[in-house]
Design an enzyme around this catalytic site. Sequence first.
Site, PDB file in Angstrom:
ATOM      1  CE1 TYR A   4      34.698  24.961 -22.900  1.00 32.08           C
ATOM      2  CE2 TYR A   4      34.146  25.387 -25.144  1.00 32.08           C
ATOM      3  CZ  TYR A   4      33.719  25.012 -24.023  1.00 32.08           C
ATOM      4  OH  TYR A   4      32.412  24.809 -23.470  1.00 32.08           O
ATOM      5  CD  GLU A   6      36.510  21.344 -21.137  1.00 28.58           C
ATOM      6  OE1 GLU A   6      36.935  20.298 -21.508  1.00 28.58           O
ATOM      7  OE2 GLU A   6      35.418  21.575 -21.182  1.00 28.58           O
ATOM      8  CG  ASP A  60      31.362  29.711   2.584  1.00 29.16           C
ATOM      9  OD1 ASP A  60      31.739  30.899   2.219  1.00 29.16           O
ATOM     10  OD2 ASP A  60      30.246  29.373   2.077  1.00 29.16           O
ATOM     11  CB  THR A  71      31.958  34.768  -3.045  1.00 29.02           C
ATOM     12  OG1 THR A  71      31.829  35.695  -2.242  1.00 29.02           O
ATOM     13  CG2 THR A  71      30.983  33.660  -3.227  1.00 29.02           C
ATOM     14  CE  LYS A  97      28.374  36.935  -0.814  1.00 28.92           C
ATOM     15  NZ  LYS A  97      28.853  35.513  -1.363  1.00 28.92           N
ATOM     16  NE  ARG A 125      27.506  38.667  -9.629  1.00 21.62           N
ATOM     17  CZ  ARG A 125      27.002  38.593  -8.245  1.00 21.62           C
ATOM     18  NH1 ARG A 125      26.474  37.606  -7.683  1.00 21.62           N
ATOM     19  NH2 ARG A 125      26.660  39.783  -7.559  1.00 21.62           N
TER      20      ARG A 125
HETATM   21  N1  DSN Z   1      23.398  35.001  -1.527  1.00 21.18           N
HETATM   22  C1  DSN Z   1      24.559  35.360  -0.825  1.00 21.18           C
HETATM   23  C2  DSN Z   1      24.372  36.406   0.238  1.00 21.18           C
HETATM   24  O1  DSN Z   1      23.739  37.401  -0.278  1.00 21.18           O
HETATM   25  O2  DSN Z   1      24.749  36.464   1.241  1.00 21.18           O
HETATM   26  C3  DSN Z   1      25.214  34.213  -0.036  1.00 21.18           C
HETATM   27  O3  DSN Z   1      25.926  33.327  -1.392  1.00 21.18           O
END
Ligand code: DSN
Length: 426
Positions: free
Chosen positions: A47, A49, A193, A219, A222, A228
């Site tokens: 933990y 925080e 984003d 994110t 990707k 993730r």
């Molecule tokens: N769900 C993602 C995508 O496949 O583009 C975006 O957050």
Amino acid sequence: MQRDTLVFDIIQKELQRQRHGLELIASENFTSLQVMQATGCVMTNKYAEGYPGRRYYGGCEFVDQTEQLAIERLKQIFGCEYANVQPHSGAQANGALLLAILQPGDPILGLDLSMGGHLTHGSPVNFSGKIYQPHFYGVTREEGLVDYEMLEAQARKVKPKLIICGASAYSRDWDYARIRRVADEVGAFLFCDMAHPAGLIAKNLLSSPFEHCHFVTSTTHKTLRGPRGGVIMMKKDFENPFGLKDAKGNIRMMSNLIDMAVFPGTQGGPLEHVIAAKAIAFGEILSDEFTDYARQIVSNAQAMAGAFVAKGYQIISGGTENHLMLIDLRNKNITGKKAEQVLNNADITINKNMVPYDDKSAFVTSGIRVGVPAITTRGMKEEHMQFVVNAIDNVLMNADDENTIATVRKSVNEFMNSFPLYPELG
Ligand code: DSN
């Protein structure tokens, strides 16, 4: 404790699925083994925080080190002054950012989900469309490019507090400077984003949003090829314009507001095992090897788009400058839903996707989204894209022929054997 073979057997099947299939979901990738190992490490037990050096728990000396490393490496990648690496996902990052800079009911302006946008950019089924007042811009009907004139007209009309750029199904670069001009004109913050193309932006293969946007989120799983998760960044920190002060009467910086919106605003304990994995992934991104990887993504996507066009497929905007393409299947007489199903039967994974001005619902759709980050990680080059397109075309043109689909599946499985995935896992 008895080993849970039920779950581990299922995980083993997922490994085999990933190994044998053609993974073309534009938002997916394969992490390095070391990134994956960190997500299963002892830091899952901790933990923590708070933030490095300012925790609400003892025993944080080592998670402080990995979190600080993640922050420093991320700042180095994008040349930015502020980074928060705690968001559990992209949606959490966006949620925290909106909480930090908006009041409930404030107008926001984002790219329509059905035109390539994202749920968290104001969709009525998402917190962003329920708590704030969502407005949208789109893409042009003819070219499929972001309609900047519409964006400007909407901004002048609805006077948003926040303009959101970035997309989840858009294959072109963005004119951030143009959007910033209208944001300044109407008194809006500008937020990008960049979750989808972040890995390409990291290597200067696309325009950088950092020069023009007040805030940038992403994110990490990707094109960044990490675990993730999500992150929030600012090129330059600045004093909050809301007059919020700390206990000593000093005006709080925006970084304070964002940190507080992540924790305690929207999250509790950070996932320190994932943050350690983020630190590793960010180290990988700083390498020359990742530069080659990012360049190969763009080359592969362009080779794939060319092969699709040669077979008469209609790519929205006519091509791609990043890692993905959106294909309108209406001239091929198959829906996105059916295409997704039959391709899945051939071990080719894509997702159905609405195309701009779609006449079908989000559950059926007229299109598919295809991306190359994962197959590029597997080691594919431009010369392999023709095989991929031939396989997809063969399935879509013979969608009711189980024999053809079985034959394609066999050839896909054989093809993928040439691109080993996690050989260390046996
Ligand atoms: N769900 C993602 C995508 O496949 O583009 C975006 O957050």
